[in-house]
Write an enzyme that holds these catalytic residues in place. Structure first.
Site, PDB file in Angstrom:
ATOM      1  N   LYS A 191      32.224  33.116  31.967  1.00 44.28           N
ATOM      2  CA  LYS A 191      32.156  34.133  30.919  1.00 44.28           C
ATOM      3  C   LYS A 191      33.579  34.458  30.449  1.00 44.28           C
ATOM      4  O   LYS A 191      34.304  35.203  31.103  1.00 44.28           O
ATOM      5  CB  LYS A 191      31.465  35.410  31.412  1.00 44.28           C
ATOM      6  CG  LYS A 191      31.016  36.269  30.252  1.00 44.28           C
ATOM      7  CD  LYS A 191      31.184  37.745  30.456  1.00 44.28           C
ATOM      8  CE  LYS A 191      32.579  38.238  30.352  1.00 44.28           C
ATOM      9  NZ  LYS A 191      33.223  38.137  29.035  1.00 44.28           N
ATOM     10  N   ALA A 193      36.577  36.083  27.944  1.00 48.83           N
ATOM     11  CA  ALA A 193      36.732  37.403  27.332  1.00 48.83           C
ATOM     12  C   ALA A 193      36.182  37.394  25.903  1.00 48.83           C
ATOM     13  O   ALA A 193      36.329  36.408  25.180  1.00 48.83           O
ATOM     14  CB  ALA A 193      38.210  37.789  27.310  1.00 48.83           C
ATOM     15  N   GLU A 267      42.006  38.047  40.814  1.00 48.21           N
ATOM     16  CA  GLU A 267      43.357  38.011  40.231  1.00 48.21           C
ATOM     17  C   GLU A 267      43.445  39.207  39.304  1.00 48.21           C
ATOM     18  O   GLU A 267      42.948  39.161  38.182  1.00 48.21           O
ATOM     19  CB  GLU A 267      43.566  36.707  39.444  1.00 48.21           C
ATOM     20  CG  GLU A 267      43.484  35.445  40.274  1.00 48.21           C
ATOM     21  CD  GLU A 267      44.730  35.192  41.099  1.00 48.21           C
ATOM     22  OE1 GLU A 267      45.725  35.935  40.945  1.00 48.21           O
ATOM     23  OE2 GLU A 267      44.706  34.259  41.917  1.00 48.21           O
ATOM     24  N   CYS A 301      49.967  39.411  33.304  1.00 47.40           N
ATOM     25  CA  CYS A 301      49.911  40.126  34.579  1.00 47.40           C
ATOM     26  C   CYS A 301      51.239  39.983  35.311  1.00 47.40           C
ATOM     27  O   CYS A 301      51.599  40.818  36.128  1.00 47.40           O
ATOM     28  CB  CYS A 301      48.770  39.575  35.425  1.00 47.40           C
ATOM     29  SG  CYS A 301      48.866  37.783  35.591  1.00 47.40           S
ATOM     30  N   GLU A 398      50.378  49.324  34.011  1.00 50.77           N
ATOM     31  CA  GLU A 398      50.704  48.086  33.301  1.00 50.77           C
ATOM     32  C   GLU A 398      50.932  48.388  31.828  1.00 50.77           C
ATOM     33  O   GLU A 398      50.055  48.941  31.177  1.00 50.77           O
ATOM     34  CB  GLU A 398      49.485  47.166  33.391  1.00 50.77           C
ATOM     35  CG  GLU A 398      49.688  45.959  34.214  1.00 50.77           C
ATOM     36  CD  GLU A 398      48.478  45.035  34.169  1.00 50.77           C
ATOM     37  OE1 GLU A 398      47.339  45.486  33.970  1.00 50.77           O
ATOM     38  OE2 GLU A 398      48.714  43.849  34.364  1.00 50.77           O
ATOM     39  N   SER A 458      54.828  30.989  37.234  1.00 53.73           N
ATOM     40  CA  SER A 458      53.566  30.254  37.057  1.00 53.73           C
ATOM     41  C   SER A 458      53.798  28.752  37.171  1.00 53.73           C
ATOM     42  O   SER A 458      54.678  28.203  36.495  1.00 53.73           O
ATOM     43  CB  SER A 458      52.974  30.582  35.686  1.00 53.73           C
ATOM     44  OG  SER A 458      52.777  31.972  35.595  1.00 53.73           O
TER      45      SER A 458
END
Ligand code: NAD
Length: 495
Positions: A191, A193, A267, A301, A398, A458
């Site tokens: 699913k 966003a 996450e 993030c 955040e 990353s």
């Protein structure tokens, strides 16, 4: 001149968007949502509608799980090399089509097209990595310590998974889950966003073209995420939930998953501290800060959320960072040369503005920016704030935008205490040239990842993930596939 360029661009944009299938993808076929409802996807640089996709119902979600459950046994017994080859072919197709996919991503999400190209490459790398891991799923054979039996340990796919992804990296947050699930032999309901479904739909079509059998991956796009996923989480056929998104939603989903005793990977959100010590290479620190702050328009993030800088270099760091951010070109991400795109929607921009207003009301000074930009789209000016007081909300929440608050510190202990003073624990960045200090600080940081003299962590070959309220489980690296494997031990009698 510029009109004709715009017209050409818009023809290409329409062609790229028009090529994406817009139904739900279930059992290898595309179809409308039950009842035919559609969900509008916007271009955040204009606020105008870009496309419509199926708005799935709970029945569609269950049909997707039916398809995943039906395909599970045959996918689990498909040779690992065959599973890996599907990933490898998809990696090659993504690489060959990077230009169109990058444009599509920029249109639905807003980031500059150069960054979308980088995301498509990053997303594809997870498939290359897990194509290589698919054939390295091993177990062990040991002798019982008393010599009287043998212990066989095997690792098998956990079974049908529900994968829920966020809008900020519309493709890579998907491939980090799909890659290991496919490699391990799991089937899936994904699913994406609702703000950015197009990249995942395009990816599903490419996976099918690369030979992924019907039912292994099913995709449901919906504006009713909770209603559609809740029945799946309660269904005994589902064996795992992997979620990337906010801590607030993750917390709710952990609760629902507990009722069905599901394997869970989370996450979640971050609040990354960026520490600059007095012995840092300041130019390198500013360079790293630009990447850690401005990548993805700050909507990551892993984005540096707050800069803790030694008091002896804080002013100079702030001035240099403001110089670099102030020189960045803001605009529609499709235009070459643009470095800062819009935020994803009005809600996100309002949240950034609220946090900046809170900090300035408490006494922070805007050295650069500090306001939304006029005109269409959800643009916010690159911003550097100094004199940010300890009570400012942006030091705890955040920001998810192009805003850099700078807070001076005096001692190493103070810097580490400030870095750890948060519910989150995803990543921290540390700039120092001292080896002993680097090791001391890295060991004391309560995070799952650290960028040491580097503004980007990353990497598909690395175990990405957090501690504390940033979640649990790892994506990428050798660890990534473990999340999709169950261990079975067999006690073998040997007379
Ligand atoms: P979000 O939590 O609002 O949504 C994430 C996904 O969950 C979306 O697909 C959404 O539709 C779905 N969702 C929302 N409510 C749900 C519900 N009740 N039941 C089931 N699904 C539901 O997050 P977002 O705004 O899309 O993404 C931004 C957040 O994601 C930030 O907090 C960011 O830090 C985090 N994030 C974390 C990582 C990581 O690896 N740790 C990576 C990227 C983003």
């Amino acid at each position: 001149m510029s009109d004709s360029v715009d017209a050409v661009d818009s023809v290409r944009e329409q062609a790229v968007v028009g090529a994406v299938p817009t139904g739900v993808f279930i059992g290898g076929g595309w179809r409308d949502a039950t009842g035919g409802a559609r969900l509008v996807v916007e271009d955040p640089s204009t606020g105008r509608p870009l496309a419509e996709v199926a708005d799935a119902t709970p029945d569609d979600g269950l049909a997707a799980l039916d398809a995943a459950a039906a395909a599970q046994a045959s996918w689990a017994s498909t040779p690992p090399r065959v599973r890996g080859e599907v990933l490898r072919r998809t990696y090659e197709l993504l690489t060959a089509r990077v230009e169109d996919l990058a444009l599509l991503m920029t249109l639905e999400m807003g980031k500059p097209v150069a960054e979308s190209r980088a995301e498509v490459a990053y997303a594809a790398e997870f498939f290359r990595w897990f194509a290589e891991e698919a054939v390295r799923i091993d177990g062990r054979y040991t002798v019982n310590p008393n010599g009287g039996a043998r212990l066989l340990v095997m690792r098998q796919p956990v079974g049908p998974c529900l994968l829920i992804t966020p809008w900020n990296f519309p493709m890579a947050m998907g491939t980090r889950k799909l890659g290991p699930a496919i490699a391990a032999g799991c089937t899936m309901v994904c699913k994406p966003a609702e703000l950015t479904p197009l990249s995942m739909l395009a990816l599903a079509e490419i996976l099918a073209e690369a030979g992924l059998p019907p039912g292994v991956l099913n995709v449901v796009t919906t504006s009713r995420a909770g209603d559609v996923t809740r029945p799946l989480l309660a269904d005994r056929r589902l064996r795992k939930l992997s979620f990337t998104g906010s801590t607030a939603v993750g917390r709710q989903l952990i609760g629902l998953a507990a009722d069905n005793v599901l394997r869970v990977s989370m996450e979640l959100g971050g609040n990354a501290p960026f520490l600059v010590f007095e012995d840092a290479d300041l130019e390198a620190a500013v360079e790293g800060a630009v990447i850690a702050k401005m990548r993805n328009v700050g909507e990551a993030c892993t984005a540096a959320n707050r800069f803790h800088v030694h008091e002896s270099v804080a002013d100079e760091f702030a001035t240099r960072l403001a110089g670099r951010l102030g020189a960045m070109t803001v605009g529609r991400g499709t235009q070459e040369g643009v470095q800062v795109g819009p935020l994803v929607d009005g809600r996100q921009r309002a949240k950034v503005a609220e946090l900046v207003d809170d900090a300035t009301a408490r006494g922070a000074t805007a050295l650069l920016g500090g306001r939304p930009l006029d005109g269409p789209g959800y643009f916010y000016a690159p911003t550097v704030l100094t004199d940010v007081p300890a009570g400012a909300r942006m030091l705890r929440e955040e920001v998810f935008g192009p805003v850099a608050p700078i807070v001076p510190f005096a001692t190493e202990d103070e810097a580490v205490a400030a870095a750890n003073d948060t519910e989150y624990g995803l990543v921290a960045y540390v700039y120092t040239t001292g080896l002993e200090r680097a090791l001391r600080v890295v060991e004391r940081l309560e995070t799952g990842m650290v960028g040491l003299n580097q503004g980007l962590v990353s990497n598909p070959a690395a175990p990405f993930g957090g501690v504390k309220h940033s979640g649990f489980g790892r994506e990428g690296g050798r660890e990534g596939i473990d999340e999709y494997l169950a261990t079975k031990y067999v006690a073998v009698k040997l007379a």
